[in-house]
Design a protein around this motif. Structure first.
Motif, PDB file in Angstrom:
ATOM      1  N   LEU A  40     122.425  21.164  47.067  1.00 15.11           N
ATOM      2  CA  LEU A  40     123.884  21.245  47.177  1.00 15.11           C
ATOM      3  C   LEU A  40     124.416  20.002  47.885  1.00 15.11           C
ATOM      4  O   LEU A  40     123.706  19.352  48.663  1.00 15.11           O
ATOM      5  N   THR A  41     125.675  19.687  47.636  1.00 18.52           N
ATOM      6  CA  THR A  41     126.285  18.511  48.250  1.00 18.52           C
ATOM      7  C   THR A  41     126.495  18.754  49.743  1.00 18.52           C
ATOM      8  O   THR A  41     126.642  19.916  50.179  1.00 18.52           O
ATOM      9  N   PRO A  42     126.513  17.707  50.556  1.00 22.67           N
ATOM     10  CA  PRO A  42     126.803  17.874  51.984  1.00 22.67           C
ATOM     11  C   PRO A  42     128.122  18.598  52.226  1.00 22.67           C
ATOM     12  O   PRO A  42     128.220  19.406  53.165  1.00 22.67           O
ATOM     13  N   ALA A  43     129.108  18.327  51.385  1.00 22.77           N
ATOM     14  CA  ALA A  43     130.404  18.995  51.553  1.00 22.77           C
ATOM     15  C   ALA A  43     130.272  20.510  51.334  1.00 22.77           C
ATOM     16  O   ALA A  43     130.847  21.315  52.081  1.00 22.77           O
ATOM     17  N   ALA A  44     129.502  20.888  50.293  1.00 21.13           N
ATOM     18  CA  ALA A  44     129.302  22.316  50.022  1.00 21.13           C
ATOM     19  C   ALA A  44     128.546  22.979  51.169  1.00 21.13           C
ATOM     20  O   ALA A  44     128.894  24.089  51.600  1.00 21.13           O
ATOM     21  N   ILE A  45     127.514  22.296  51.662  1.00 18.56           N
ATOM     22  CA  ILE A  45     126.742  22.829  52.789  1.00 18.56           C
ATOM     23  C   ILE A  45     127.637  23.004  54.013  1.00 18.56           C
ATOM     24  O   ILE A  45     127.587  24.043  54.694  1.00 18.56           O
ATOM     25  N   THR A  46     128.455  22.025  54.289  1.00 16.71           N
ATOM     26  CA  THR A  46     129.355  22.085  55.448  1.00 16.71           C
ATOM     27  C   THR A  46     130.279  23.297  55.362  1.00 16.71           C
ATOM     28  O   THR A  46     130.471  24.027  56.344  1.00 16.71           O
ATOM     29  N   GLY A  47     130.841  23.529  54.164  1.00 20.11           N
ATOM     30  CA  GLY A  47     131.754  24.668  53.994  1.00 20.11           C
ATOM     31  C   GLY A  47     131.044  26.003  54.171  1.00 20.11           C
ATOM     32  O   GLY A  47     131.554  26.914  54.827  1.00 20.11           O
ATOM     33  N   ILE A  48     129.847  26.117  53.589  1.00 19.30           N
ATOM     34  CA  ILE A  48     129.100  27.382  53.674  1.00 19.30           C
ATOM     35  C   ILE A  48     128.679  27.645  55.113  1.00 19.30           C
ATOM     36  O   ILE A  48     128.827  28.764  55.627  1.00 19.30           O
ATOM     37  N   VAL A  49     128.148  26.610  55.780  1.00 21.61           N
ATOM     38  CA  VAL A  49     127.707  26.789  57.164  1.00 21.61           C
ATOM     39  C   VAL A  49     128.891  27.131  58.059  1.00 21.61           C
ATOM     40  O   VAL A  49     128.765  27.973  58.964  1.00 21.61           O
ATOM     41  N   ARG A  50     130.038  26.507  57.819  1.00 23.06           N
ATOM     42  CA  ARG A  50     131.232  26.828  58.606  1.00 23.06           C
ATOM     43  C   ARG A  50     131.561  28.315  58.515  1.00 23.06           C
ATOM     44  O   ARG A  50     131.852  28.969  59.515  1.00 23.06           O
ATOM     45  N   ASP A  51     131.491  28.864  57.291  1.00 25.31           N
ATOM     46  CA  ASP A  51     131.769  30.292  57.100  1.00 25.31           C
ATOM     47  C   ASP A  51     130.733  31.166  57.809  1.00 25.31           C
ATOM     48  O   ASP A  51     131.070  32.184  58.414  1.00 25.31           O
ATOM     49  N   LEU A  52     129.458  30.763  57.712  1.00 20.91           N
ATOM     50  CA  LEU A  52     128.392  31.552  58.322  1.00 20.91           C
ATOM     51  C   LEU A  52     128.469  31.527  59.851  1.00 20.91           C
ATOM     52  O   LEU A  52     128.192  32.527  60.509  1.00 20.91           O
ATOM     53  N   VAL A  53     128.850  30.384  60.401  1.00 21.66           N
ATOM     54  CA  VAL A  53     129.034  30.286  61.855  1.00 21.66           C
ATOM     55  C   VAL A  53     130.229  31.131  62.287  1.00 21.66           C
ATOM     56  O   VAL A  53     130.171  31.872  63.280  1.00 21.66           O
ATOM     57  N   ALA A  54     131.314  31.054  61.528  1.00 28.58           N
ATOM     58  CA  ALA A  54     132.518  31.827  61.865  1.00 28.58           C
ATOM     59  C   ALA A  54     132.256  33.327  61.822  1.00 28.58           C
ATOM     60  O   ALA A  54     132.813  34.089  62.621  1.00 28.58           O
ATOM     61  N   SER A  55     131.400  33.750  60.898  1.00 26.85           N
ATOM     62  CA  SER A  55     131.097  35.177  60.767  1.00 26.85           C
ATOM     63  C   SER A  55     130.081  35.657  61.794  1.00 26.85           C
ATOM     64  O   SER A  55     129.878  36.861  61.951  1.00 26.85           O
ATOM     65  N   GLY A  56     129.418  34.722  62.476  1.00 28.01           N
ATOM     66  CA  GLY A  56     128.451  35.092  63.501  1.00 28.01           C
ATOM     67  C   GLY A  56     127.022  35.165  63.026  1.00 28.01           C
ATOM     68  O   GLY A  56     126.108  35.374  63.830  1.00 28.01           O
ATOM     69  N   TYR A  57     126.766  34.974  61.713  1.00 28.15           N
ATOM     70  CA  TYR A  57     125.407  35.064  61.198  1.00 28.15           C
ATOM     71  C   TYR A  57     124.562  33.846  61.577  1.00 28.15           C
ATOM     72  O   TYR A  57     123.336  33.927  61.593  1.00 28.15           O
ATOM     73  N   VAL A  58     125.208  32.736  61.855  1.00 27.10           N
ATOM     74  CA  VAL A  58     124.508  31.501  62.212  1.00 27.10           C
ATOM     75  C   VAL A  58     125.122  30.953  63.491  1.00 27.10           C
ATOM     76  O   VAL A  58     126.340  31.034  63.697  1.00 27.10           O
ATOM     77  N   ILE A  59     124.257  30.397  64.361  1.00 32.78           N
ATOM     78  CA  ILE A  59     124.738  29.758  65.587  1.00 32.78           C
ATOM     79  C   ILE A  59     124.241  28.321  65.626  1.00 32.78           C
ATOM     80  O   ILE A  59     123.191  27.993  65.073  1.00 32.78           O
ATOM     81  N   GLU A  60     125.030  27.461  66.254  1.00 26.72           N
ATOM     82  CA  GLU A  60     124.637  26.072  66.454  1.00 26.72           C
ATOM     83  C   GLU A  60     123.890  25.970  67.770  1.00 26.72           C
ATOM     84  O   GLU A  60     124.368  26.433  68.801  1.00 26.72           O
ATOM     85  N   LYS A  61     122.695  25.372  67.730  1.00 28.37           N
ATOM     86  CA  LYS A  61     121.784  25.420  68.868  1.00 28.37           C
ATOM     87  C   LYS A  61     121.314  24.020  69.229  1.00 28.37           C
ATOM     88  O   LYS A  61     120.197  23.601  68.911  1.00 28.37           O
TER      89      LYS A  61
END
Length: 410
Positions: A40-61
């Motif tokens: 996937l493109t970096p832009a697509a990854i950025t958007g998906i990760v943003r959603d996952l972080v916002a939902s709480g499923y992923v954290i930045e560590k």
């Protein structure tokens, strides 16, 4: 909504679940690594990760190592972003609990629920589920599903329980998933208890990543969960693994299934308890189990297990005979499926080597030599709670395979 828009939304959801699964399987991973792994493109990854972080499923560590540019942000899966319930049902006792998405238990309890009447038993279970959620303090939106490990035949095409000899005659054609979902408002995943236990052993136990294995459940009933190439083996309708109804002795006792001399009628917990209580009255030797029988008028499975390792005792002889018979059935599994490992669990596994030694000896005598030489046969590390953790594993796996909108629609 047009088909094109619907298809785009579906692709987006599937990309999200794919990214979430990749993050979950890695200890830490960066956005750049995700882009390389998925294409996937970096832009697509950025958007998906943003959603996952916002939902709480992923954290930045923290930050990873730099390869010459900016240090990448490390991403981790957050197992406390959601919770599932699990229940293992037996005739008179139900284990119920709640775990996070790494199967770490928050609550684990035993309930004396009479399951001989499915409507009444499941209604009581639903009440206890509601109480447990309130007790946990977890918001209902974060309860993502519930797995149920059930001792009987579950039709994989309809998800209807076809029959359970161990629960009683009323358990025929019971839509357990629909009933419990209506009662609790939670997405339900029902699975045969041995299949669930096999999944627990595969995901969390000594069988982790053992792609061809079997789990043998030795409790109120006897059955096997079989994993081939990393997937549960179901057969045509989902009834694989009913080894408890292999006929060992045609002149043996009547089984709940209607046949005589099934393995279950000889070696399951009710059969051993019945045999002990019938024979101890005629057993003249001084024996610790006989002493309990004289004092209480009966012995229970707990008494048998407590004395199973007393050398030369009646309890040890009883368990050793059971191990020999069970070994015959396991030999058939080895001859047919050629597994890499066999894991022994359930109540009788608490007997340890008193059960395992004659079991392995019987397997070696009855299985094809070239097959049995390469099979490791071990006691499950999870023992009596394997069915419960299996129920949780079934629910968690279904979630991360895209079975619930709570994850797909993050």
């Amino acid at each position: 909504m047009s088909n094109e828009v619907g298809n785009l939304q579906l692709v987006k959801k599937l990309n999200r679940i794919s990214i979430l699964n990749i993050i979950r399987k890695h200890n830490t991973i960066s956005r750049q690594q995700l882009a390389k792994l998925t294409g996937l493109t970096p832009a697509a990854i950025t958007g998906i990760v943003r959603d996952l972080v916002a939902s709480g499923y992923v954290i930045e560590k923290g930050l990873g190592k730099s390869n010459g540019g900016r240090r990448p942000v490390k991403l981790q899966f957050n197992p406390d972003s959601g919770y599932v319930l699990g229940a293992e049902i037996t005739r008179n006792s139900t284990t119920l609990g709640m775990v996070n998405l790494d199967a770490k238990p928050l609550i684990l309890k035993q309930y004396n629920i009479d399951m001989t009447d499915p409507q009444q038993g499941l209604s009581r279970l639903a009440d206890e589920v509601t109480k447990m959620i309130i007790e946990s303090g977890i918001e209902s939106k974060n309860i993502l599903g519930m797995g149920v490990a059930y001792p009987g035949l579950v039709d994989i095409s309809t998800r209807v329980v076809k029959r359970s000899p161990n629960l009683g005659k009323k358990w025929r054609d019971i839509p357990i998933e629909n009933w419990l979902q209506e009662m609790t408002g939670i997405k339900i995943f029902v699975e045969n208890n041995s299949n669930a236990a096999a999944m627990a052993e595969y995901c969390f136990g000594r069988g982790k990543e053992t792609k061809n294995m079997a789990y043998i459940n030795l409790g109120e009933g006897i059955s096997a969960g079989i994993i081939l190439n990393g997937m549960l083996a179901y057969g045509f309708r989902g009834y694989t693994g009913e080894i408890g109804h292999l006929v060992i002795d045609e002149d043996g006792p009547l089984c709940n299934c209607g046949n005589n001399g099934c393995l279950e009628s000889l070696c399951a917990v009710p059969a051993l308890v019945r045999k002990a209580n019938n024979e101890l009255s005629l057993y003249n030797q001084k024996d610790p189990l006989k002493a309990i029988w004289l004092e209480k008028g009966e012995v229970k499975i707990e008494d048998i297990m407590a004395n199973a390792n007393n050398v030369g005792s009646y309890a040890q002889k009883l368990i050793r005979q059971a191990g020999w018979y069970i070994g015959k059935a396991i030999a058939a599994i080895i001859n047919v499926f050629n597994p890499e490992a066999i894991f022994i669990g359930g109540i009788l596994a608490e007997a340890g080597n008193s059960l395992l030694d004659p079991l392995i000896e019987s397997v070696q005598k009855h299985a094809f030599p070239e097959l049995v030489r390469e099979v490791r046969i071990e006691l499950s590390s999870m023992r009596k709670d394997t069915g419960f953790y299996g129920a949780c594993a079934i629910a968690i796996r279904a979630l991360f395979e895209g079975g619930v909108d709570a994850l797909l629609g993050v």
